[in-house]
Write a protein that holds these residues in place. Structure first.
Motif, PDB file in Angstrom:
ATOM      1  N   HIS A  79      -4.818   1.905   3.812  1.00  0.00           N
ATOM      2  CA  HIS A  79      -5.659   2.436   2.662  1.00  0.00           C
ATOM      3  C   HIS A  79      -5.006   1.998   1.459  1.00  0.00           C
ATOM      4  O   HIS A  79      -3.618   2.135   1.054  1.00  0.00           O
ATOM      5  N   THR A  90       0.767  -1.161  -0.083  1.00  0.00           N
ATOM      6  CA  THR A  90      -0.088   0.072   0.004  1.00  0.00           C
ATOM      7  C   THR A  90       0.930   1.431  -0.085  1.00  0.00           C
ATOM      8  O   THR A  90       1.959   1.178   0.316  1.00  0.00           O
ATOM      9  N   THR A 128      -8.272   4.155  -2.583  1.00  0.00           N
ATOM     10  CA  THR A 128      -9.156   5.004  -1.412  1.00  0.00           C
ATOM     11  C   THR A 128      -8.652   6.079  -1.342  1.00  0.00           C
ATOM     12  O   THR A 128      -9.493   7.059  -1.164  1.00  0.00           O
ATOM     13  N   TYR A 129      -7.133   6.268  -1.464  1.00  0.00           N
ATOM     14  CA  TYR A 129      -6.946   7.652  -1.408  1.00  0.00           C
ATOM     15  C   TYR A 129      -7.219   8.452  -2.472  1.00  0.00           C
ATOM     16  O   TYR A 129      -7.420   9.831  -2.189  1.00  0.00           O
ATOM     17  N   TYR A 140     -17.611  -0.376   0.230  1.00  0.00           N
ATOM     18  CA  TYR A 140     -16.688  -0.538   1.550  1.00  0.00           C
ATOM     19  C   TYR A 140     -17.503  -0.761   2.548  1.00  0.00           C
ATOM     20  O   TYR A 140     -18.649  -0.584   2.524  1.00  0.00           O
ATOM     21  N   VAL A 146      -8.487  -0.069   9.429  1.00  0.00           N
ATOM     22  CA  VAL A 146      -7.671   0.977   9.089  1.00  0.00           C
ATOM     23  C   VAL A 146      -7.431   1.933  10.263  1.00  0.00           C
ATOM     24  O   VAL A 146      -6.267   2.215  10.899  1.00  0.00           O
TER      25      VAL A 146
END
Length: 226
Positions: free
Chosen positions: A60, A14, A64-65, A45, A53
Motif C-alpha cells: 500500500h 512504500t 492508500t493508508y 482503485y 497487495v
C-alpha cells in the motif's frame, strides 16, 4: 509529523510498519473527518491492485493508508467509468495497457471529473504517481517530457474548472527525483509548494505556516477549522 526523524530514516519506497502506524493515527483525511469535514480520496482503485497487495506482490502507498485510516470508501473502476474518480495517470493509459476495457480519458475530462468531486467535499486528496515512477529511471526521457506536459495541462484545466474564490488547489510532493535523472534515488532539492486561490487570506495563511512537508497537513487542518 516529521516521519523520517521519528522512524530514524528516509524511506525510498512504500510505508513500513512504523510509518503505516503514524498514517493510521495522523493522516490528513482522518484528522479532517474527525473534525467533522467531508473528505475523500479521488483516485480510482482496481480489484487487481488489492489482489496484488493480498498476494504480497505490491504494498500500500501512503495515500492508500490515509484513506483506510479515515474509514472512507475507495473509489473503484466502476466509479471511474461514471466520471466519479480519476486514475493515477489521469488518462487511463496504464489501465488500458493492463488489458482493462476502459476508455482513454482526455486531460480536460479528467480535470472536470476531479473538480466535480472537489465541489462535493471539504477536502479531496488526489495522487499522481508517474513522476515518481519515471524519476526512478523506470521510463525514458520521452516519458518524462510527456507526463510533465500532462501535469501542466491538467493543472491548467483544474484551475479553469475551479471557483478559486472559495476552492483552493494545493500541489506538493514528498521528495524530488524527476528533475535529476542521472540516478535512481531521491534528490535533496527543496520540493515546491504550489497554491492556487484568489483569496489573499488563504494564500498568506498557508504561506506563513508551511516551511517544510511536515507543515502541510497541520496548516490545511488549521485553515479549514478557521
Amino acid at each position: 509529523i516529521n516521519a523520517s526523524k521519528l522512524i530514524g530514516m528516509h524511506l525510498t519506497a512504500t510505508p513500513n510498519t512504523k510509518l503505516a502506524a503514524i498514517l493510521k493515527e495522523k493522516s490528513i483525511l482522518k484528522q479532517l473527518k474527525e473534525a467533522g469535514f467531508k473528505v475523500t480520496g479521488a483516485n480510482a482503485y482496481s480489484e487487481r491492485y488489492f489482489k496484488l497487495v493480498e498476494d504480497g506482490e505490491l504494498a500500500h502507498s501512503a495515500s492508500t493508508y490515509a484513506i483506510m485510516a479515515a474509514d472512507i470508501p475507495f473509489r473503484m473502476l466502476d466509479d471511474l467509468e461514471k466520471n466519479n474518480a480519476v486514475f493515477m495517470d489521469i488518462t487511463n493509459d496504464t489501465l488500458i495497457s493492463y488489458g482493462v476495457k476502459i476508455k482513454k480519458y482526455s486531460l480536460k475530462r479528467s480535470a472536470k471529473n476531479l473538480m466535480k468531486i472537489v465541489k462535493n467535499h471539504d477536502f479531496t486528496l488526489y495522487e499522481y504517481f508517474l513522476t515518481d515512477l519515471y524519476g526512478h529511471k523506470r521510463g525514458t526521457i520521452k516519458d518524462i517530457h510527456r507526463v510533465l506536459s500532462h501535469i501542466n495541462k491538467f493543472t491548467e484545466y483544474l484551475i479553469k474548472n475551479a471557483n478559486l474564490e472559495n476552492e483552493i488547489i494545493v500541489i506538493s510532493s514528498d521528495h524530488g527525483n524527476i528533475e535529476d535523472i542521472s540516478h535512481k534515488s531521491h534528490t535533496r532539492n527543496p520540493v515546491p509548494l504550489i497554491i492556487f486561490s484568489k483569496e489573499k487570506f488563504y494564500l498568506d495563511f498557508l504561506n506563513d505556516r508551511i516551511n517544510s512537508i511536515a507543515d502541510v497537513t497541520p496548516a490545511i487542518v488549521e485553515l479549514l477549522k478557521e
